[in-house]
Scaffold this active site. Sequence first.
Site, PDB file in Angstrom:
ATOM      1  N   HIS A   1       0.837  -1.218   0.000  1.00 60.08           N
ATOM      2  CA  HIS A   1       0.000   0.000   0.000  1.00 60.08           C
ATOM      3  C   HIS A   1       0.872   1.268   0.000  1.00 60.08           C
ATOM      4  O   HIS A   1       0.453   2.309   0.516  1.00 60.08           O
ATOM      5  CB  HIS A   1      -0.929   0.048   1.224  1.00 60.08           C
ATOM      6  CG  HIS A   1      -1.670  -1.236   1.467  1.00 60.08           C
ATOM      7  ND1 HIS A   1      -2.892  -1.504   0.922  1.00 60.08           N
ATOM      8  CD2 HIS A   1      -1.331  -2.352   2.179  1.00 60.08           C
ATOM      9  CE1 HIS A   1      -3.291  -2.719   1.302  1.00 60.08           C
ATOM     10  NE2 HIS A   1      -2.350  -3.261   2.062  1.00 60.08           N
TER      11      HIS A   1
ATOM     12  N   SER B   1      15.546  20.739 -17.025  1.00 58.74           N
ATOM     13  CA  SER B   1      14.348  21.521 -17.309  1.00 58.74           C
ATOM     14  C   SER B   1      14.786  22.807 -18.001  1.00 58.74           C
ATOM     15  O   SER B   1      15.881  23.307 -17.753  1.00 58.74           O
ATOM     16  CB  SER B   1      13.640  21.846 -15.999  1.00 58.74           C
ATOM     17  OG  SER B   1      12.916  23.047 -16.122  1.00 58.74           O
TER      18      SER B   1
ATOM     19  N   LYS C   1      16.560  21.049 -11.747  1.00 65.99           N
ATOM     20  CA  LYS C   1      15.883  19.803 -12.085  1.00 65.99           C
ATOM     21  C   LYS C   1      16.768  18.777 -12.793  1.00 65.99           C
ATOM     22  O   LYS C   1      17.602  19.105 -13.608  1.00 65.99           O
ATOM     23  CB  LYS C   1      14.671  20.082 -13.003  1.00 65.99           C
ATOM     24  CG  LYS C   1      13.502  20.741 -12.311  1.00 65.99           C
ATOM     25  CD  LYS C   1      12.822  19.883 -11.255  1.00 65.99           C
ATOM     26  CE  LYS C   1      11.928  18.832 -11.856  1.00 65.99           C
ATOM     27  NZ  LYS C   1      10.756  19.382 -12.548  1.00 65.99           N
TER      28      LYS C   1
ATOM     29  N   GLU D   1       9.873   7.781 -17.508  1.00 66.42           N
ATOM     30  CA  GLU D   1       8.506   8.276 -17.717  1.00 66.42           C
ATOM     31  C   GLU D   1       7.994   7.906 -19.107  1.00 66.42           C
ATOM     32  O   GLU D   1       6.841   7.510 -19.283  1.00 66.42           O
ATOM     33  CB  GLU D   1       8.470   9.794 -17.551  1.00 66.42           C
ATOM     34  CG  GLU D   1       8.719  10.245 -16.122  1.00 66.42           C
ATOM     35  CD  GLU D   1       8.949  11.747 -16.045  1.00 66.42           C
ATOM     36  OE1 GLU D   1       7.997  12.505 -16.253  1.00 66.42           O
ATOM     37  OE2 GLU D   1      10.087  12.163 -15.800  1.00 66.42           O
TER      38      GLU D   1
END
Length: 460
Positions: free
Chosen positions: A155, A276, A282, A289
């Site tokens: 979980h 970025s 970043k 992804e």
Amino acid sequence: MKLWKGRFQKEADPKTNDFNSSISFDSRMYQEDIEGSMAHAAMLGETGIIEKNECEKIIAGLREILSDIGSGKLQIDADAEDIHTFIEAELTERIGDAGKRLHTARSRNDQVALDLRMTLKKECAEIKGQIKAFIKVLASKAIDYSEAVMPGYTHMQRAQPITFGHHLLAYAEMLLRDVERLDDSLKRIDILPLGSGALAGTTYPIDRELSAKLLGFSRVSMNSLDGVSDRDFCIEAAFNISLVMMHLSRFCEEIILWCSWEFKFIELDDAFSTGSSIMPQKKNPDIAELIRGKTGRVYGDLIALLAMMKSLPLAYNKDMQEDKEAVFDAIDTLKLCLTPLIPMVETMKVLTENMRSAAAKGFINATDCADYLVAEKNIPFRDAYKITGELVALCIEKDTTLENLPLDEYKKVCADFDERIYGFISLDRCVRERNSLGGPAPENVRREAKRILEGLDEQG
Ligand code: ARG
């Protein structure tokens, strides 16, 4: 000019021609198409259906076309209807009348089924090689990090201590099943449909076993209608690939989480991350992804194939031309994903200290605390569970952990505790003792990783 010209008085409308054409996506099968035709011609020669000298001319002509396409000397005509008609027309242009005999006892329907099966055999072998290379990286890393304690989750809550090596081997197991599935489906790809003709076989005395032998197929299809209209093997391939992608997407999701400042369990190499355009701090896990995103696209390919075949009457229907783009897209996408993923995992930095400190918070040794009362003090598990629950509540109240809670506090909850509890709930002991078969103990992980690596070496 169309091969089926005779019956028609007009040229096809150019837009219809484009709509009907599959050359833009089936030309990648040119080699399989030519090899299939060479075997077919050899069989026609062997059985006396065509003259030996014509058969030789055909094979020589096809060999030349193969080499000319390979070298770029011959360009595939983008206006052709499909790769099959292009090559047959080119052959006839080069060798004259003998070329017109190639299509004896054959239809494009059994020809395209053959080409596709040959292509999938090759592609599945390539995919298997890539997956195995990935499993090797995972298993080697598992050995390197067999002692690295990290929290295991259920979980998404810290649950029990495991090792990073054990976590990696879970993915190795999934991928091993994927390899097994690809091998199994190969049995059903490896069936020669050639000789099914358009749908009803042929009256010529063909030798299908010979064609199968020449092309390295293990079996021949046993029903001509099914031979030309079976696309189960494409659907199976797309399903197998979807399952691999599902596994990769789970792994990538974890990579994305582990890279975040909230976890900081790993750091990706600069070569496999992106920055970025506005936020200078970043470092993004774009590869992971994208793989996560492309998984949906591959599921789309599988669904497209299933939907395309739904309710199709026997035998060949033009709908089936849609098979290739979907199955090729699934294949290409998976290969594309594995290419950067393997070196990305190979080069990632594992921040074992952060994993360990995450494991030290969140009471992941609470089960072990209960087990201590069971093993050392003969308290029934359900009572031990309750006592430990109270201790956890106490720790939360005092903003501390089970490791740091003083013994007198333990004793207040249950007088049976003694100082050995601290050794019992130490993280290293917790993972070391989880040595049940398939468990995360470092020795288990090393043994399993070695077994996997040896298994892969044996398979070559
Ligand atoms: N381009 C077709 C395909 O990909 C080849 C088979 C065509 N057969 C036919 N009868 N039109 O399915």
